[in-house]
Design a protein around this motif. Structure first.
Motif, PDB file in Angstrom:
ATOM      1  N   ALA A   1       0.834  -1.213   0.000  1.00 41.25           N
ATOM      2  CA  ALA A   1       0.000   0.000   0.000  1.00 41.25           C
ATOM      3  C   ALA A   1       0.868   1.262   0.000  1.00 41.25           C
ATOM      4  N   LEU A   2       1.935   1.263   0.794  1.00 42.56           N
ATOM      5  CA  LEU A   2       2.829   2.430   0.836  1.00 42.56           C
ATOM      6  C   LEU A   2       3.520   2.663  -0.506  1.00 42.56           C
ATOM      7  N   ALA A   3       4.038   1.600  -1.109  1.00 41.18           N
ATOM      8  CA  ALA A   3       4.722   1.740  -2.403  1.00 41.18           C
ATOM      9  C   ALA A   3       3.749   2.206  -3.480  1.00 41.18           C
ATOM     10  N   THR A   4       2.539   1.680  -3.454  1.00 41.62           N
ATOM     11  CA  THR A   4       1.530   2.089  -4.439  1.00 41.62           C
ATOM     12  C   THR A   4       1.134   3.547  -4.216  1.00 41.62           C
ATOM     13  N   GLY A   5       1.022   3.943  -2.964  1.00 42.07           N
ATOM     14  CA  GLY A   5       0.731   5.347  -2.656  1.00 42.07           C
ATOM     15  C   GLY A   5       1.826   6.272  -3.158  1.00 42.07           C
ATOM     16  N   TYR A   6       3.066   5.858  -2.987  1.00 41.90           N
ATOM     17  CA  TYR A   6       4.190   6.636  -3.516  1.00 41.90           C
ATOM     18  C   TYR A   6       4.052   6.789  -5.031  1.00 41.90           C
ATOM     19  N   ASP A   7       3.744   5.686  -5.701  1.00 40.54           N
ATOM     20  CA  ASP A   7       3.604   5.748  -7.152  1.00 40.54           C
ATOM     21  C   ASP A   7       2.474   6.688  -7.556  1.00 40.54           C
ATOM     22  N   ALA A   8       1.393   6.672  -6.799  1.00 39.90           N
ATOM     23  CA  ALA A   8       0.273   7.573  -7.109  1.00 39.90           C
ATOM     24  C   ALA A   8       0.686   9.039  -6.995  1.00 39.90           C
ATOM     25  N   LEU A   9       1.646   9.310  -6.127  1.00 38.49           N
ATOM     26  CA  LEU A   9       2.117  10.684  -5.958  1.00 38.49           C
ATOM     27  C   LEU A   9       3.084  11.138  -7.048  1.00 38.49           C
ATOM     28  N   VAL A  10       3.848  10.204  -7.641  1.00 42.18           N
ATOM     29  CA  VAL A  10       4.930  10.628  -8.526  1.00 42.18           C
ATOM     30  C   VAL A  10       4.807  10.180  -9.982  1.00 42.18           C
ATOM     31  N   ASP A  11       4.033   9.139 -10.271  1.00 44.49           N
ATOM     32  CA  ASP A  11       4.028   8.575 -11.623  1.00 44.49           C
ATOM     33  C   ASP A  11       3.622   9.597 -12.675  1.00 44.49           C
ATOM     34  N   HIS A  12       2.661  10.414 -12.356  1.00 46.92           N
ATOM     35  CA  HIS A  12       2.194  11.408 -13.343  1.00 46.92           C
ATOM     36  C   HIS A  12       3.303  12.374 -13.746  1.00 46.92           C
ATOM     37  N   ARG A  13       4.294  12.594 -12.862  1.00 48.88           N
ATOM     38  CA  ARG A  13       5.419  13.477 -13.211  1.00 48.88           C
ATOM     39  C   ARG A  13       6.271  12.848 -14.312  1.00 48.88           C
ATOM     40  N   GLY A  14       6.469  11.542 -14.248  1.00 47.08           N
ATOM     41  CA  GLY A  14       7.221  10.866 -15.299  1.00 47.08           C
ATOM     42  C   GLY A  14       6.528  10.993 -16.643  1.00 47.08           C
ATOM     43  N   VAL A  15       5.207  10.927 -16.626  1.00 45.01           N
ATOM     44  CA  VAL A  15       4.430  11.110 -17.856  1.00 45.01           C
ATOM     45  C   VAL A  15       4.569  12.549 -18.340  1.00 45.01           C
ATOM     46  N   ALA A  16       4.360  13.503 -17.434  1.00 45.58           N
ATOM     47  CA  ALA A  16       4.430  14.920 -17.807  1.00 45.58           C
ATOM     48  C   ALA A  16       5.818  15.306 -18.304  1.00 45.58           C
ATOM     49  N   ASP A  17       6.849  14.687 -17.740  1.00 46.61           N
ATOM     50  CA  ASP A  17       8.229  14.989 -18.137  1.00 46.61           C
ATOM     51  C   ASP A  17       8.675  14.208 -19.365  1.00 46.61           C
ATOM     52  N   GLY A  18       7.797  13.354 -19.910  1.00 54.74           N
ATOM     53  CA  GLY A  18       8.110  12.615 -21.125  1.00 54.74           C
ATOM     54  C   GLY A  18       9.012  11.410 -20.924  1.00 54.74           C
ATOM     55  N   ARG A  19       9.086  10.892 -19.708  1.00 52.30           N
ATOM     56  CA  ARG A  19       9.956   9.739 -19.448  1.00 52.30           C
ATOM     57  C   ARG A  19       9.292   8.421 -19.826  1.00 52.30           C
ATOM     58  N   TRP A  20       7.971   8.381 -19.780  1.00 54.76           N
ATOM     59  CA  TRP A  20       7.208   7.227 -20.251  1.00 54.76           C
ATOM     60  C   TRP A  20       5.821   7.686 -20.663  1.00 54.76           C
ATOM     61  N   THR A  21       5.176   6.858 -21.465  1.00 60.14           N
ATOM     62  CA  THR A  21       3.856   7.167 -21.999  1.00 60.14           C
ATOM     63  C   THR A  21       2.968   5.945 -21.860  1.00 60.14           C
ATOM     64  N   TYR A  22       1.790   6.148 -21.303  1.00 60.37           N
ATOM     65  CA  TYR A  22       0.798   5.077 -21.268  1.00 60.37           C
ATOM     66  C   TYR A  22       0.047   5.107 -22.591  1.00 60.37           C
ATOM     67  N   THR A  23       0.092   4.002 -23.306  1.00 63.73           N
ATOM     68  CA  THR A  23      -0.473   3.950 -24.659  1.00 63.73           C
ATOM     69  C   THR A  23      -1.654   3.000 -24.753  1.00 63.73           C
ATOM     70  N   ASP A  24      -2.162   2.553 -23.614  1.00 58.75           N
ATOM     71  CA  ASP A  24      -3.274   1.605 -23.603  1.00 58.75           C
ATOM     72  C   ASP A  24      -4.591   2.322 -23.912  1.00 58.75           C
ATOM     73  N   ASP A  25      -5.559   1.537 -24.299  1.00 59.70           N
ATOM     74  CA  ASP A  25      -6.915   2.070 -24.455  1.00 59.70           C
ATOM     75  C   ASP A  25      -7.892   1.250 -23.609  1.00 59.70           C
ATOM     76  N   LEU A  26      -7.370   0.715 -22.507  1.00 59.12           N
ATOM     77  CA  LEU A  26      -8.201  -0.080 -21.617  1.00 59.12           C
ATOM     78  C   LEU A  26      -9.217   0.806 -20.912  1.00 59.12           C
ATOM     79  N   PRO A  27     -10.440   0.314 -20.756  1.00 59.97           N
ATOM     80  CA  PRO A  27     -11.424   1.106 -20.019  1.00 59.97           C
ATOM     81  C   PRO A  27     -11.082   1.125 -18.527  1.00 59.97           C
TER      82      PRO A  27
END
Length: 156
Positions: free
Chosen positions: A100-126
């Motif tokens: 839970a702690l590690a997942t919470g950390y990811d929820a806080l920071v993952d969007h920065r990696g996307v915004a900074d162009g380090r990775w891109t989510y390319t799925d179309d899953l609902p």
């Protein structure tokens, strides 16, 4: 925003510091289970997601689409979360808390990696997204973190 090289180097440093701390405080079997086992689990999961076309990485040298620095980041974050969890719980409750702690950390920071162009989510899953990050990413963080901490729990 740090450069991609600085970002990857910092991520590797976190993983190496975690490994060094574990090597000084845990039995060798637990260190091996956590870091080798955890890195293997994370690698397979990340490679599957990349192969499915749900995620593209844009930083660092890759093996089967998985940047090597990512494995250090996974194990470093999960290690810190697990050690924190072990301060308040033992055994399998600590595993669940660490996940839970590690997942919470990811929820806080993952969007920065996307915004900074380090990775891109390319799925179309609902399903829901949190700050542009799909639900399955957080489910994966929880499962992989729990499995990694669980590997060490068996050896501790």
């Amino acid at each position: 925003m740090p450069s991609n090289r600085a970002f990857a180097a910092t991520t590797v440093a976190v993983g190496l510091l975690a490994l060094a701390h574990a090597a000084l405080t845990w039995p060798p079997a637990a260190v091996l289970a956590f870091f080798a086992g955890g890195a293997a689990v994370a690698f397979v999961a990340e490679a599957v997601v990349v192969r499915l076309g749900w995620l593209d990485h844009h930083v660092g040298r890759e093996v089967l689409g998985v940047p090597v620095y990512v494995l250090f980041g996974w194990t470093g974050v999960v290690y810190v979360a697990f050690r924190a969890a072990l301060l308040v719980a033992d055994g399998w409750p600590a595993v669940a808390l660490a996940a839970a702690l590690a997942t919470g950390y990811d929820a806080l920071v993952d969007h920065r990696g996307v915004a900074d162009g380090r990775w891109t989510y390319t799925d179309d899953l609902p399903g829901p997204r949190f700050r542009g990050v799909p639900w399955w990413n957080f489910a994966g963080w929880f499962a992989i973190s729990a499995l990694t901490a669980g590997l060490a729990t068996v050896a501790l």
